[in-house]
Design an enzyme around this catalytic site. Structure first.
Site, PDB file in Angstrom:
ATOM      1  N   CYS A  51      38.814  37.988  34.213  1.00 23.18           N
ATOM      2  CA  CYS A  51      39.152  36.686  34.803  1.00 23.18           C
ATOM      3  C   CYS A  51      40.652  36.531  35.026  1.00 23.18           C
ATOM      4  O   CYS A  51      41.406  36.285  34.082  1.00 23.18           O
ATOM      5  CB  CYS A  51      38.628  35.560  33.917  1.00 23.18           C
ATOM      6  SG  CYS A  51      38.944  33.927  34.610  1.00 23.18           S
TER       7      CYS A  51
ATOM      8  N   CYS B 198      41.977  32.955  34.433  1.00 24.88           N
ATOM      9  CA  CYS B 198      42.210  32.619  33.028  1.00 24.88           C
ATOM     10  C   CYS B 198      43.412  33.371  32.461  1.00 24.88           C
ATOM     11  O   CYS B 198      44.222  32.797  31.745  1.00 24.88           O
ATOM     12  CB  CYS B 198      41.006  32.988  32.166  1.00 24.88           C
ATOM     13  SG  CYS B 198      39.415  32.831  32.950  1.00 24.88           S
ATOM     14  N   ASP B 199      43.499  34.660  32.721  1.00 24.56           N
ATOM     15  CA  ASP B 199      44.411  35.517  31.968  1.00 24.56           C
ATOM     16  C   ASP B 199      45.575  36.080  32.768  1.00 24.56           C
ATOM     17  O   ASP B 199      46.479  36.701  32.201  1.00 24.56           O
ATOM     18  CB  ASP B 199      43.627  36.691  31.359  1.00 24.56           C
ATOM     19  CG  ASP B 199      42.526  36.224  30.418  1.00 24.56           C
ATOM     20  OD1 ASP B 199      42.734  35.179  29.771  1.00 24.56           O
ATOM     21  OD2 ASP B 199      41.481  36.883  30.348  1.00 24.56           O
TER      22      ASP B 199
END
Lengths: 343, 311
Positions: A161, A164-165
C-alpha cells in the site's frame, strides 16, 4: 379439553422458543438479527453501529483477526490519530465494538446458505448459526510473492500500500513489483518524493494502459525497468530491507539490487469463496454493490475492501461498515424482523 | 482582498469529509487548499459527546474536529477561513469566489460543504443547542435512557426518531406543526405500534428553558387555540429537515430534487469531470461522521486519479 391443552402446550413451546431466540445469542437454535463476517475496520465499525442500535450483533472474526492494519506499522492517515500503530488502532476499534454491545467470536465462516431465510452460517468450529441478516466484511488478501524473506520483512520494508506507507520512503530507493495500472499508479505516486524507483515485471512487457506507461517510462525518477524478472529473495537487517536478489526468468541469471522498500502491486484476492454462486461477484471476485452497501441478496450487506476494492483504506472500510449496519437495521425494520416488530 | 491564486486541488468545507480529503490529498502531494466555510469543523463542533467515531469510545465533538484539523494541518493542508459564494465550473481551471472576493482557480474541486439541519427559531434554541437539543437520533438517543424526550416534526425522519428513541425511553412526545403527520403510513405504524407516543398537533415550541448546562422545560403553543402550555423535557430531537449547501453550484452540477449533489457509480465523481463530492452534501441517508470521512478519503483518491490522468 384436549384441544385447549394442545393450544396451551403449543403456546408454551412457542414462547419458550421465542425466549431462546431473543435472549440467548450463542445457542445453535437461536436466530441472530445480524451476523458480521470479518474483524477489520469495516466489520468492527459495523459492530459498533449495530451494537448501538441494540441489534446484539455477533461478529465472526475470521482467519485474519483485525485485518490488514495488524500487519502494518504506523498509520498516519486515520483521521484524528496523527500517528498510531496499526495494531493499536484496530485494538481500540475492537474495544469500542465490544463496549458498544457487539459479541466477538474467534471463528471463521466456512459455509453459508443464502437461499433460505433465516440464512445459515457454519463456522470452522462446526457451529451452525441462523441469522436474519449478514454483513460481509471479509476483506481481501494482497497477493504475495512467495519468496524467501517476504514474511520476515512484511511491514518492515515490504508493503502492498503506497497510499499508507509511501511517505516513509522519502529520498529512498524503492522497488515496485508489477506492471499493471496499479503498479504505474504506485510509481507515479512514489516518484514525487523517493530518490529512485526500479520496476520489476515478470512478463516481457508492461500491461498498464498506454498513457500511464508513457508517464512512468519518461519519469527521470524511474531508474530501471526489469522485464521477465521476479524476486528470488529479500534480504535485510534489524532496520528493515537492504537488498533483493532477482532472477531473470528466461536466462536464469541472478542479480542483486540494493533497495530500502518494496511495494507489491500484483493484485488483491477478495475473500469471497464461500459466497460464489450465491451472490453476484465481479470478475475479480469482489462483491457487486447495489445501492451503496446492498448485495444481490436482500438482507445481505457488504463493507470494506471486499466490495470497494478501488480505495482499500481503513477509513473507507469504516465508513462503509457504518453504512452496512444502518442499512441492516433498516432492512430488519422493513421486514419486521427487528425486535420492536415482534408481536 | 481580490488576489488570485491557483491550486491543483481545492476542498470546499472543513467537516470530517473535507478534512479527511485534505489529509489524503496532502499525503499524495497535491498541496490542497481547504476553504473552511461558515462553520469550520462542521456539524460535530455543535455536539457534545461522540460515541461512534471508531477508535474513540467517547470524545467531545469539538475535540475530535480539533484533532482532525491538526492532522490535516500537519499533513500539509493550507487553510482559508473564508466562505465560497460563487463558482464557475464550465471549464478548467475551475473558478471559485469567496465572500471576501478572493478569486481562486483549481484543476479539481472536492465539495464537502455538508448540510445544515433546520433549527428552531425561539428563545433558548441557540443557548441550548447541543445541550439537550440535537438533530441526530442515531448519535444521541442512547444519552436519554428513561428520559422525557420531544421529537419535533411529523415526517419519516420524525418516525425514525421515535423508533430509535423507543429503545431507550417510553416518555416520547411528538410535536407537529400541522394537523396531521406527513410520514408514510408504514413508518407511522412501525413507530406507534408498540410505543405509547403522545402526539401534539398544530403546535410549535415557543420557548426553551434550562439550568444553563441542559434544557429542563419547553413552552408549547397550540397555534389553533392560541393556548400555551409548559412541559418538562430532557431532550429535543429536531426532525424538520436539512438543507444541503449547494447554492453556489446550482445549475452547474446534477443535483437531486432536494439539492443534494448526485454522484456516479458508487464513487465521489459528479456530473462534471474534475468535481468530486463527499459527505452530507451528497448523502441524505446516512449522515454519520465516519461515513463522511470515508467518502472524503474516496474523493481525495478519485481526485488524485483524475489529476494524474489530465497532467
Amino acid at each position: 379439553m384436549r384441544s385447549s391443552f394442545l393450544i396451551i402446550f403449543s403456546i408454551f413451546i412457542f414462547s419458550s422458543f421465542s425466549f431462546t431466540a431473543e435472549n440467548s445469542s450463542n445457542q445453535t437454535n437461536s436466530i441472530e438479527k445480524v451476523v458480521i463476517l470479518g474483524s477489520g475496520p469495516g466489520g468492527l465499525t459495523a459492530g459498533i453501529f449495530a451494537g448501538r442500535a441494540q441489534l446484539n450483533p455477533l461478529l465472526l472474526e475470521g482467519p485474519r483477526v483485525g485485518g490488514h492494519l495488524v500487519s502494518t506499522t504506523y498509520i498516519e492517515n486515520y483521521p484524528g490519530f496523527q500517528s498510531i500503530l496499526g495494531y493499536d488502532l484496530i485494538e481500540s476499534i475492537r474495544e469500542h465494538a465490544l463496549s458498544s454491545g457487539c459479541n466477538l467470536a474467534p471463528e471463521s465462516a466456512i459455509y453459508v446458505d443464502l437461499s433460505e431465510r433465516p440464512f445459515t452460517i457454519i463456522t470452522d468450529t462446526d457451529r451452525v448459526i441462523k441469522t436474519r441478516s449478514i454483513i460481509i466484511s471479509t476483506g481481501s488478501v494482497p497477493r504475495r510473492l512467495g519468496c524467501l524473506g517476504e514474511d520476515e520483512y512484511w511491514g518492515r520494508g515490504v508493503s502492498s500500500c503506497v497510499t499508507c506507507d509511501g511517505l516513509f520512503y522519502r529520498d529512498k530507493d524503492v522497488i515496485v513489483v508489477g506492471g499493471g495500472d496499479s503498479a504505474m499508479e504506485y510509481a507515479s505516486c512514489l516518484a514525487k518524493y523517493v530518490r529512485s524507483i526500479t520496476i520489476l515485471q515478470d512478463l516481457p512487457s508492461l500491461t498498464a494502459s498506454a498513457p500511464m506507461q508513457a508517464r512512468i517510462i519518461n519519469n527521470p525518477i524511474v531508474k530501471n525497468i526489469y522485464y521477465t524478472t521476479s524476486i528470488n529473495q529479500i534480504h535485510g537487517n534489524e532496520e528493515g530491507v537492504t537488498h533483493i536478489t532477482v532472477v531473470n526468468l528466461i536466462t536464469g541469471s541472478k542479480e542483486e539490487i540494493k533497495t530500502d522498500g518494496i511495494f507489491l502491486a500484483i493484485g488483491h484476492i477478495p475473500d469471497t469463496k464461500i459466497f460464489k454462486d450465491q451472490l453476484e461477484l465481479d470478475r475479480f471476485g469482489c462483491i457487486t454493490v447495489h445501492d451503496s452497501v446492498k448485495t444481490s441478496v436482500s438482507g445481505v450487506f457488504c463493507a470494506g475492501d471486499v466490495a470497494y476494492p478501488l480505495y482499500k483504506q481503513a477509513i473507507c472500510a469504516a465508513g462503509t461498515g457504518c453504512m452496512a449496519a444502518l442499512a441492516a437495521e433498516r432492512y430488519l425494520l422493513d421486514t419486521k424482523q427487528h425486535h420492536y416488530c415482534f408481536d | 482582498m481580490n488576489k488570485k491564486k491557483h491550486y491543483k486541488l481545492v476542498i470546499i468545507g472543513s467537516g470530517p469529509a473535507g478534512l479527511t480529503a485534505g489529509i489524503y490529498a496532502s499525503r499524495a502531494r497535491l498541496n490542497p487548499l481547504i476553504i473552511e466555510g461558515q462553520k469550520p469543523g462542521g456539524q460535530l463542533t455543535g455536539t457534545t459527546y461522540v460515541e461512534n467515531w471508531p477508535g474513540e469510545k467517547m470524545i467531545l465533538g469539538p475535540e475530535l474536529m480539533t484533532n482532525m484539523q491538526e492532522h490535516a494541518k500537519n499533513a500539509g493542508c493550507e487553510f482559508l477561513a473564508e466562505n465560497v459564494v460563487k463558482t464557475d465550473l464550465s471549464g478548467r481551471p475551475f473558478k471559485i469566489w469567496t465572500h471576501r472576493e478572493t478569486e481562486i482557480t483549481a484543476d479539481a474541486i472536492i465539495i464537502a460543504t455538508g448540510a445544515i439541519p433546520r433549527k428552531l427559531n425561539c428563545p433558548g434554541a441557540d443557548t441550548y443547542w447541543g445541550k439537550g437539543i440535537t438533530t441526530c437520533a442515531v448519535c444521541d438517543a442512547a444519552f436519554y435512557p428513561d428520559k422525557r424526550v420531544v421529537i419535533v416534526g411529523g415526517g419519516d425522519t420524525a418516525m425514525e426518531f421515535v423508533t430509535s428513541l423507543s429503545k431507550f425511553t417510553d416518555k416520547i412526545t411528538v410535536i407537529q406543526l400541522l394537523d396531521k403527520l406527513t410520514a408514510s403510513p408504514a413508518m407511522q405504524e412501525r413507530a406507534f405500534k408498540d410505543n405509547d407516543v403522545n402526539v401534539i398537533y398544530n403546535s410549535t415550541i415557543t420557548r426553551i428553558d434550562g439550568d444553563e448546562t441542559h434544557i429542563t422545560k419547553i413552552s408549547v403553543k397550540n397555534e389553533k387555540t392560541g393556548k400555551t402550555e409548559e412541559m418538562p423535557v430532557d431532550g429535543i430531537f429536531l426532525a424538520i429537515g436539512l438543507t444541503p449547501n449547494t447554492e453556489f453550484v446550482k445549475g452547474q452540477l446534477d443535483l437531486d430534487s432536494y439539492g443534494y449533489i448526485q454522484t456516479i457509480d458508487h464513487s465521489t465523481r459528479t456530473s462534471v469531470k474534475g468535481i468530486f463530492a463527499a459527505g452530507d452534501v451528497m448523502d441524505p441517508r446516512y449522515r454519520q461522521a465516519i461515513v463522511s470521512a470515508g467518502a472524503g478519503c474516496m474523493a481525495a483518491l478519485d481526485a488524485e486519479r483524475f489529476l494524474e490522468s489530465v497532467d
